[in-house]
Design a protein around this motif. Structure first.
Motif, short mmCIF file in Angstrom:
data_model
loop_
_atom_site.label_atom_id
_atom_site.label_comp_id
_atom_site.label_asym_id
_atom_site.label_seq_id
_atom_site.Cartn_x
_atom_site.Cartn_y
_atom_site.Cartn_z
N GLN A 93 -33.82 20.08 -40.41
CA GLN A 93 -33.79 20.86 -39.17
C GLN A 93 -34.04 19.96 -37.97
O GLN A 93 -33.38 20.10 -36.93
N GLY A 94 -34.98 19.03 -38.11
CA GLY A 94 -35.25 18.09 -37.03
C GLY A 94 -34.07 17.18 -36.77
O GLY A 94 -33.72 16.91 -35.60
N ARG A 95 -33.42 16.68 -37.84
CA ARG A 95 -32.25 15.81 -37.65
C ARG A 95 -31.11 16.58 -37.01
O ARG A 95 -30.41 16.05 -36.13
N ALA A 96 -30.89 17.83 -37.43
CA ALA A 96 -29.83 18.65 -36.83
C ALA A 96 -30.06 18.82 -35.34
O ALA A 96 -29.13 18.70 -34.53
N ASP A 97 -31.30 19.09 -34.97
CA ASP A 97 -31.64 19.27 -33.56
C ASP A 97 -31.35 18.00 -32.77
O ASP A 97 -30.86 18.05 -31.63
N ARG A 98 -31.62 16.83 -33.39
CA ARG A 98 -31.37 15.56 -32.69
C ARG A 98 -29.88 15.24 -32.60
O ARG A 98 -29.42 14.68 -31.61
N VAL A 99 -29.13 15.58 -33.65
CA VAL A 99 -27.69 15.29 -33.66
C VAL A 99 -26.92 16.24 -32.75
O VAL A 99 -25.94 15.86 -32.12
N GLY A 100 -27.36 17.49 -32.67
CA GLY A 100 -26.71 18.47 -31.82
C GLY A 100 -26.74 18.06 -30.35
O GLY A 100 -27.70 17.47 -29.88
N ARG A 101 -25.67 18.38 -29.64
CA ARG A 101 -25.56 17.99 -28.23
C ARG A 101 -25.26 19.23 -27.39
O ARG A 101 -24.09 19.53 -27.09
N PRO A 102 -26.31 19.96 -26.98
CA PRO A 102 -26.09 21.21 -26.26
C PRO A 102 -25.43 21.04 -24.90
O PRO A 102 -24.84 21.99 -24.38
N GLN A 103 -25.51 19.82 -24.35
CA GLN A 103 -24.94 19.57 -23.04
C GLN A 103 -23.52 19.01 -23.10
O GLN A 103 -22.99 18.53 -22.09
N ALA A 104 -22.89 19.06 -24.28
CA ALA A 104 -21.55 18.47 -24.43
C ALA A 104 -20.55 19.06 -23.44
O ALA A 104 -19.80 18.33 -22.79
N ALA A 105 -20.53 20.39 -23.31
CA ALA A 105 -19.56 21.01 -22.41
C ALA A 105 -19.79 20.57 -20.96
O ALA A 105 -18.84 20.33 -20.21
N VAL A 106 -21.07 20.44 -20.59
CA VAL A 106 -21.39 19.98 -19.23
C VAL A 106 -20.94 18.54 -19.02
O VAL A 106 -20.35 18.20 -17.99
N GLU A 107 -21.21 17.67 -20.01
CA GLU A 107 -20.78 16.27 -19.89
C GLU A 107 -19.27 16.16 -19.77
O GLU A 107 -18.75 15.36 -18.97
N ILE A 108 -18.55 16.95 -20.57
CA ILE A 108 -17.09 16.92 -20.50
C ILE A 108 -16.61 17.44 -19.15
O ILE A 108 -15.68 16.89 -18.54
N ALA A 109 -17.25 18.51 -18.67
CA ALA A 109 -16.90 19.03 -17.34
C ALA A 109 -17.09 17.97 -16.27
O ALA A 109 -16.27 17.83 -15.35
N GLN A 110 -18.16 17.22 -16.37
CA GLN A 110 -18.42 16.16 -15.39
C GLN A 110 -17.37 15.06 -15.46
O GLN A 110 -16.93 14.54 -14.43
N LEU A 111 -16.94 14.71 -16.68
CA LEU A 111 -15.89 13.70 -16.84
C LEU A 111 -14.57 14.19 -16.23
O LEU A 111 -13.87 13.43 -15.54
N ILE A 112 -14.24 15.46 -16.45
CA ILE A 112 -13.01 16.02 -15.89
C ILE A 112 -13.08 16.04 -14.37
O ILE A 112 -12.13 15.66 -13.68
N ALA A 113 -14.22 16.48 -13.85
CA ALA A 113 -14.38 16.55 -12.39
C ALA A 113 -14.23 15.17 -11.76
O ALA A 113 -13.59 15.02 -10.71
N ALA A 114 -14.81 14.16 -12.40
CA ALA A 114 -14.71 12.80 -11.86
C ALA A 114 -13.28 12.28 -11.91
O ALA A 114 -12.86 11.51 -11.05
N ALA A 115 -12.51 12.71 -12.94
CA ALA A 115 -11.11 12.27 -13.03
C ALA A 115 -10.25 12.96 -11.97
O ALA A 115 -9.34 12.35 -11.40
N VAL A 116 -10.54 14.23 -11.70
CA VAL A 116 -9.75 14.97 -10.71
C VAL A 116 -10.11 14.57 -9.30
O VAL A 116 -9.25 14.36 -8.43
N GLU A 117 -11.41 14.42 -9.06
CA GLU A 117 -11.92 14.03 -7.74
C GLU A 117 -12.82 12.82 -7.93
O GLU A 117 -14.02 12.97 -8.16
N PRO A 118 -12.25 11.62 -7.92
CA PRO A 118 -13.05 10.39 -8.15
C PRO A 118 -14.28 10.36 -7.25
O PRO A 118 -14.24 10.86 -6.11
N PRO A 119 -15.39 9.80 -7.74
CA PRO A 119 -16.65 9.81 -6.99
C PRO A 119 -16.53 9.31 -5.56
O PRO A 119 -17.21 9.81 -4.67
N ALA A 120 -15.65 8.34 -5.32
CA ALA A 120 -15.53 7.79 -3.97
C ALA A 120 -15.00 8.82 -2.99
O ALA A 120 -15.31 8.80 -1.80
N ALA A 121 -14.19 9.77 -3.53
CA ALA A 121 -13.59 10.79 -2.66
C ALA A 121 -14.30 12.13 -2.74
O ALA A 121 -14.14 12.97 -1.88
#
Length: 381
Positions: free
Chosen positions: A350-378
């Motif tokens: 149970q402890g290993r599952a909790d460590r392997v799980g990534r609850p913020q995956a959707a947020v991280e992917i959203a951030q990657l998409i946002a940066a690709a659409v609107e690069p940080p400089a702009a």
């Protein structure tokens, strides 16, 4: 005016749509009103009817002749075979895709292995220079259809799958490990006092609990598994989710059970059911695996779709977050060992599952998409 982003998926398995929706929700939560996501199944929207018929034979094959599907998967997992498949798919798929992209979006994100190479070629033919991002929804050792060197970004579930992509020739600067996106409702395991209150609210006993699922259609040997586990007298509370399989639900609901067994149909509170449980019995679907790991649940995997889900089993075993138990007797034996004979190992899992799980995956992917659409400089961050 919000930037329009097209998310491509197909309902050949519920995981593609679920992943797309999870990332769409995260984009709106992270960047309210900034992006407009269009969920598009190109196989039902504009493609040749024959292609739609062909693609949606997938469900029939994995249900009735899974070895044939496994053979097709492996036979097409080579450069030559993939090139031929792209030519065939292109003739059926490209005209509809051109129509769907007539109004150019700010980016295209693919959540399906068949919507990569042909769509990239279509973008080039239309002269559209916009970000094309692939979000891989298989855990590891996935089909070459996922991998196009021309994609601007490939997002994968794990460090292992990133190494796999690089070994297949992808530019390591374009490959990002972010986890498999799950619905924001999956927030992680609860402390014991909160779990006790959740069980009480759900009408469950505060006792060791095993969740049994088999996809939205309630397929497979779910009924046999529940009956065998109850008959074994393990002292477990069983939550049996039959999905849309009303016949199975009715049959199990009429049964006189030895222990505490709760039979359910299609549910909309799976995050709560996972938080109320100690472990889960499931086929090796990537979405359920990701949700279980985020919830800190060890997995008893009972089957997999030949080809794309084989790597999911390897991932669970290598991470030591579950077992592969393809036969009902073996499932009962392993559950008994985990809950009654070696409960400390279950807690470590149970402890290993909790460590392997990534609850913020959707947020991280959203951030990657946002940066690709609107690069940080702009962008205005």
């Amino acid at each position: 005016m919000p930037s329009r982003i097209v998310f491509l998926f197909s309902d050949t398995g519920g995981g593609h749509r679920a992943s797309a929706r999870a990332v769409a929700s995260a984009l709106e939560l992270e960047y309210p009103g900034r992006f407009q996501v269009e969920l598009l199944d190109p196989f039902t929207n504009g493609s040749h009817p024959f292609l739609k018929w062909l693609v949606y034979r997938y469900g029939f094959l994995i249900k009735y002749v899974p070895p044939l599907w496994g053979a097709i998967f492996h036979l097409t997992d080579s450069r030559a075979a993939l090139k031929a498949a792209i030519r065939v798919l292109g003739r059926q798929f490209r005209p509809g895709m051109k129509a769907n992209l007539a109004e150019p979006p700010a980016a295209v994100v693919s959540f399906h292995p068949l919507t990569n190479h042909v769509v990239i070629e279509t973008l080039h033919e239309l002269g559209l220079k916009l970000p094309f991002i692939t979000v891989v929804t298989d855990m590891s050792d996935f089909h070459r259809g996922w991998l196009s060197p021309q994609a601007d970004m490939v997002v994968v579930p794990s460090a292992e799958s990133r190494r796999y992509c690089v070994s297949k020739g992808l530019d390591p600067r374009k490959v990002f490990s972010a986890g498999l996106p799950v619905d924001p409702g999956f927030t992680g395991p609860l402390p014991r006092p909160e779990r006790r209150l959740l069980r009480e609210r759900l009408g469950l006993a505060d006792t060791p609990t095993l969740l049994l699922v088999s996809g939205g259609e309630g397929a497979g040997r779910l009924g046999r598994q529940a009956i065998a586990l109850d008959a074994a007298g393990l002292g477990l509370q069983l939550l049996v989710v039959c999905g849309r399989n009303q016949r199975l639900r009715a049959r199990l609901a009429r049964r006189k059970w030895r222990g505490a067994v709760h039979v359910m149909g299609f549910v909309d509170n799976m995050p709560e059911l996972m938080q109320a449980s100690d472990a889960i019995v499931s086929k090796a679907g990537p979405g359920t695996i990701a949700e279980a790991l985020v919830s800190g649940l060890p997995l008893f995997l009972t089957s997999y779709v030949p080809g794309q889900e084989e790597g999911n089993v390897h991932f669970v075993l290598e991470q030591k977050v579950g077992w592969y138990v393809p036969r009902v007797r073996r499932l009962v034996r392993q559950v008994r060992q985990a809950f009654a004979e070696d409960h400390e190992e279950l807690e470590r899992m149970q402890g290993r599952a909790d460590r392997v799980g990534r609850p913020q995956a959707a947020v991280e992917i959203a951030q990657l998409i946002a940066a690709a659409v609107e690069p940080p400089a702009a962008a205005d961050f």
